[in-house]
Design a protein around this motif. Structure first.
Motif, mmCIF file in Angstrom:
data_model
loop_
_atom_site.group_PDB
_atom_site.id
_atom_site.type_symbol
_atom_site.label_atom_id
_atom_site.label_comp_id
_atom_site.label_asym_id
_atom_site.label_seq_id
_atom_site.Cartn_x
_atom_site.Cartn_y
_atom_site.Cartn_z
ATOM 1 N N ASP A 100 32.357 39.123 46.479
ATOM 2 C CA ASP A 100 33.668 39.321 47.110
ATOM 3 C C ASP A 100 34.809 38.708 46.313
ATOM 4 O O ASP A 100 35.887 39.276 46.248
ATOM 5 C CB ASP A 100 33.646 38.726 48.533
ATOM 6 C CG ASP A 100 32.662 39.455 49.419
ATOM 7 O OD1 ASP A 100 32.974 40.581 49.838
ATOM 8 O OD2 ASP A 100 31.550 38.924 49.639
ATOM 9 N N VAL A 101 34.564 37.536 45.748
ATOM 10 C CA VAL A 101 35.637 36.812 45.057
ATOM 11 C C VAL A 101 35.098 36.220 43.756
ATOM 12 O O VAL A 101 34.045 35.580 43.754
ATOM 13 C CB VAL A 101 36.185 35.653 45.931
ATOM 14 C CG1 VAL A 101 37.355 34.956 45.227
ATOM 15 C CG2 VAL A 101 36.601 36.144 47.308
ATOM 16 N N VAL A 102 35.824 36.454 42.671
ATOM 17 C CA VAL A 102 35.516 35.780 41.398
ATOM 18 C C VAL A 102 36.711 34.900 41.049
ATOM 19 O O VAL A 102 37.839 35.400 40.941
ATOM 20 C CB VAL A 102 35.283 36.784 40.247
ATOM 21 C CG1 VAL A 102 35.064 36.028 38.929
ATOM 22 C CG2 VAL A 102 34.101 37.687 40.547
ATOM 23 N N VAL A 103 36.473 33.620 40.886
ATOM 24 C CA VAL A 103 37.530 32.707 40.432
ATOM 25 C C VAL A 103 37.124 32.225 39.042
ATOM 26 O O VAL A 103 36.226 31.392 38.893
ATOM 27 C CB VAL A 103 37.727 31.517 41.396
ATOM 28 C CG1 VAL A 103 38.906 30.662 40.919
ATOM 29 C CG2 VAL A 103 37.949 32.005 42.822
ATOM 30 N N ALA A 104 37.772 32.806 38.022
ATOM 31 C CA ALA A 104 37.455 32.462 36.630
ATOM 32 C C ALA A 104 38.320 31.266 36.246
ATOM 33 O O ALA A 104 39.437 31.419 35.745
ATOM 34 C CB ALA A 104 37.706 33.660 35.721
ATOM 35 N N PRO A 154 36.233 48.413 49.238
ATOM 36 C CA PRO A 154 37.428 47.653 48.918
ATOM 37 C C PRO A 154 37.282 46.178 49.286
ATOM 38 O O PRO A 154 36.296 45.797 49.914
ATOM 39 C CB PRO A 154 38.487 48.307 49.815
ATOM 40 C CG PRO A 154 37.706 48.733 51.035
ATOM 41 C CD PRO A 154 36.354 49.139 50.523
ATOM 42 N N GLY A 155 38.261 45.391 48.915
ATOM 43 C CA GLY A 155 38.367 44.002 49.380
ATOM 44 C C GLY A 155 38.061 42.949 48.336
ATOM 45 O O GLY A 155 38.296 41.765 48.581
ATOM 46 N N GLY A 156 37.514 43.342 47.168
ATOM 47 C CA GLY A 156 37.186 42.348 46.147
ATOM 48 C C GLY A 156 38.433 41.650 45.620
ATOM 49 O O GLY A 156 39.540 42.196 45.669
ATOM 50 N N ARG A 157 38.232 40.443 45.137
ATOM 51 C CA ARG A 157 39.345 39.646 44.632
ATOM 52 C C ARG A 157 38.944 38.976 43.323
ATOM 53 O O ARG A 157 37.858 38.365 43.246
ATOM 54 C CB ARG A 157 39.712 38.528 45.630
ATOM 55 C CG ARG A 157 40.135 39.015 47.010
ATOM 56 C CD ARG A 157 41.581 39.491 46.969
ATOM 57 N NE ARG A 157 42.090 39.852 48.275
ATOM 58 C CZ ARG A 157 42.156 41.104 48.746
ATOM 59 N NH1 ARG A 157 41.691 42.111 48.034
ATOM 60 N NH2 ARG A 157 42.671 41.339 49.932
ATOM 61 N N VAL A 158 39.833 39.057 42.318
ATOM 62 C CA VAL A 158 39.639 38.323 41.064
ATOM 63 C C VAL A 158 40.844 37.414 40.880
ATOM 64 O O VAL A 158 41.984 37.868 40.995
ATOM 65 C CB VAL A 158 39.527 39.276 39.849
ATOM 66 C CG1 VAL A 158 39.402 38.469 38.552
ATOM 67 C CG2 VAL A 158 38.341 40.228 40.016
ATOM 68 N N VAL A 159 40.587 36.144 40.629
ATOM 69 C CA VAL A 159 41.670 35.192 40.329
ATOM 70 C C VAL A 159 41.316 34.475 39.033
ATOM 71 O O VAL A 159 40.233 33.882 38.918
ATOM 72 C CB VAL A 159 41.865 34.159 41.467
ATOM 73 C CG1 VAL A 159 43.036 33.230 41.119
ATOM 74 C CG2 VAL A 159 42.109 34.841 42.806
ATOM 75 N N LEU A 160 42.224 34.563 38.063
ATOM 76 C CA LEU A 160 42.029 33.902 36.770
ATOM 77 C C LEU A 160 42.929 32.670 36.718
ATOM 78 O O LEU A 160 44.089 32.733 37.127
ATOM 79 C CB LEU A 160 42.407 34.849 35.622
ATOM 80 C CG LEU A 160 41.840 36.275 35.667
ATOM 81 C CD1 LEU A 160 42.408 37.103 34.516
ATOM 82 C CD2 LEU A 160 40.318 36.255 35.593
ATOM 83 N N ILE A 161 42.399 31.562 36.204
ATOM 84 C CA ILE A 161 43.223 30.345 36.121
ATOM 85 C C ILE A 161 43.811 30.228 34.716
ATOM 86 O O ILE A 161 43.095 30.090 33.727
ATOM 87 C CB ILE A 161 42.413 29.080 36.482
ATOM 88 C CG1 ILE A 161 41.812 29.210 37.897
ATOM 89 C CG2 ILE A 161 43.330 27.849 36.395
ATOM 90 C CD1 ILE A 161 42.806 29.387 39.030
ATOM 91 N N SER A 162 45.125 30.300 34.661
ATOM 92 C CA SER A 162 45.865 30.186 33.411
ATOM 93 C C SER A 162 46.506 28.802 33.345
ATOM 94 O O SER A 162 45.900 27.801 33.754
ATOM 95 C CB SER A 162 46.900 31.317 33.356
ATOM 96 O OG SER A 162 47.761 31.190 32.263
ATOM 97 N N SER A 163 47.742 28.723 32.889
ATOM 98 C CA SER A 163 48.428 27.431 32.748
ATOM 99 C C SER A 163 49.914 27.652 32.573
ATOM 100 O O SER A 163 50.343 28.696 32.048
ATOM 101 C CB SER A 163 47.878 26.682 31.528
ATOM 102 O OG SER A 163 48.695 25.578 31.228
ATOM 103 N N ILE A 164 50.676 26.658 32.943
ATOM 104 C CA ILE A 164 52.114 26.656 32.655
ATOM 105 C C ILE A 164 52.348 26.829 31.155
ATOM 106 O O ILE A 164 53.354 27.393 30.728
ATOM 107 C CB ILE A 164 52.765 25.354 33.186
ATOM 108 C CG1 ILE A 164 54.289 25.418 33.073
ATOM 109 C CG2 ILE A 164 52.219 24.132 32.444
ATOM 110 C CD1 ILE A 164 54.999 24.240 33.738
ATOM 111 N N ALA A 165 51.380 26.365 30.369
ATOM 112 C CA ALA A 165 51.511 26.457 28.908
ATOM 113 C C ALA A 165 51.648 27.910 28.449
ATOM 114 O O ALA A 165 52.338 28.195 27.473
ATOM 115 C CB ALA A 165 50.302 25.809 28.240
ATOM 116 N N ALA A 166 51.015 28.820 29.163
ATOM 117 C CA ALA A 166 51.065 30.239 28.786
ATOM 118 C C ALA A 166 52.484 30.784 28.893
ATOM 119 O O ALA A 166 52.820 31.785 28.273
ATOM 120 C CB ALA A 166 50.123 31.044 29.675
ATOM 121 N N LEU A 167 53.304 30.135 29.697
ATOM 122 C CA LEU A 167 54.662 30.617 29.936
ATOM 123 C C LEU A 167 55.700 29.909 29.087
ATOM 124 O O LEU A 167 56.805 30.399 28.911
ATOM 125 C CB LEU A 167 54.999 30.452 31.426
ATOM 126 C CG LEU A 167 54.057 31.287 32.300
ATOM 127 C CD1 LEU A 167 53.785 30.603 33.616
ATOM 128 C CD2 LEU A 167 54.611 32.666 32.508
#
Ligand SMILES: NC(=O)c1ccc[n+]([C@@H]2O[C@H](COP(=O)([O-])OP(=O)(O)OC[C@H]3O[C@@H](n4cnc5c(N)ncnc54)[C@H](OP(=O)(O)O)[C@@H]3O)[C@@H](O)[C@H]2O)c1
Length: 271
Positions: A100-104, A154-167
């Motif tokens: 259901d959810v992937v948090v990379a 439907p309903g799957g969720r992917v959240v990737l963890i980036s950083s303020i540094a990317a911006l």
């Protein structure tokens, strides 16, 4: 257990479902707090990272805090290799019919953990750029690619963890660039998975205290400077990031996709 469903099921009675949630780097810092958010809904947790012992300790702590939590699955794997990511996907497939959810979330600052292995001169530049892309870009992309066909639709969720540094850059370029690479990946993946009712978003934290990111700790002066950049006047916590991830993963967030959500106390704007 979570109540509700995607908008596609509007009109149908609400159902309770136990979600399958994969968190990379789930043994420490932000990943551990993210796992805690989903433990509170008694999800089927899959915690992955390289250190089995760290994963087991976090799983044990979550189980003690949430007596109704199904026993988390821990999979020790180096996610910067295709084989490591495939092994996680295989173990997930052997136990669950969907994800259901992937948090990379796995990633980090290789320079803080490299020790004496870090070369000098131009070799150092080559090392820093390739290590950062391995640790921060590949870990997220390979895990997501390995699992995407199994995402709830439907309903799957992917959240990737980036950083303020990317911006705004990180001072050396390579860490920031390796996180920034996740942004267009998320945009493309959101387009690809959107027709299946799956969202893909990025959370970009600012300085977060109480993690293993700054191996050996952060100098007091540097920490003060980072806090001074915020409008809130404080360091971020793993819980701040975990709460944003929980919101993005909620059934009601189905129209939020291809977004970069910043969790930095306003630091990207500066003071
Ligand atoms: N702390 C901050 O201020 C901050 C700010 C912005 C963004 N972030 C990002 O937030 C994420 C979480 O970091 P954190 O701050 O919570 O630091 P952390 O405590 O060091 O967590 C990083 C996690 O990633 C795992 N990991 C690293 N390389 C891996 C690999 N090759 N394969 C599998 N797992 C791997 C680590 O576990 P193993 O060592 O056991 O593999 C660890 O559990 C990272 O992506 C980081 O870049 C952190």
């Amino acid at each position: 257990m979570i109540t509700g469903g995607p908008p596609e099921s509007a009109g149908a009675p609400e159902v309770e479902m136990t979600r399958v949630v994969v968190v990379s780097g789930g043994g420490s810092g932000i990943g551990s707090a993210v796992a805690g958010e989903f433990a509170a809904e008694e999800a089927h947790l899959v915690l992955t990272g390289r250190r089995e012992q760290v994963l087991r300790e976090t799983a044990g702590r979550l189980t003690a805090a949430h007596p109704g939590l199904p026993e988390p699955l821990t999979v020790a794997a180096d996610l910067s290799s295709a084989g490591g990511a495939r092994r996680v996907a295989d173990e997930v497939a052997a136990r669950f019919d969907r994800v259901d959810v992937v948090v990379a979330n796995a990633g980090g600052n290789p320079a803080a953990h490299g020790g004496e292995a870090i070369p000098e001169g131009l070799e150092r530049t080559a090392w820093a750029w390739s290590e950062n892309f391995r640790v921060n870009t590949l870990t997220a992309v390979l895990l997501t690619e390995a699992l995407k066909d199994r995402l709830a639709s439907p309903g799957g969720r992917v959240v990737l963890i980036s950083s303020i540094a990317a911006l705004r850059g990180s001072g050396t370029g390579s860490y920031a660039a390796s996180k920034a690479a996740l942004h267009p990946y998320a945009f493309d993946l959101a387009r690809e998975l959107g027709p299946r009712g799956i969202t893909v978003n990025v959370v970009a934290p600012g300085y977060i205290r109480d993690t293993e990111f700054f191996s050996g700790g952060l100098a007091a002066e540097r920490e003060r400077a980072l806090i001074e950049q915020t409008s809130t006047g404080r360091a971020g916590t793993p819980a701040d990031v975990a709460d944003a991830v929980r919101w993005l993963a909620a059934p009601g967030a189905g129209q939020v996709t291809a977004q970069i959500i910043q969790v930095n106390g306003g630091a990207e704007r500066g003071r």
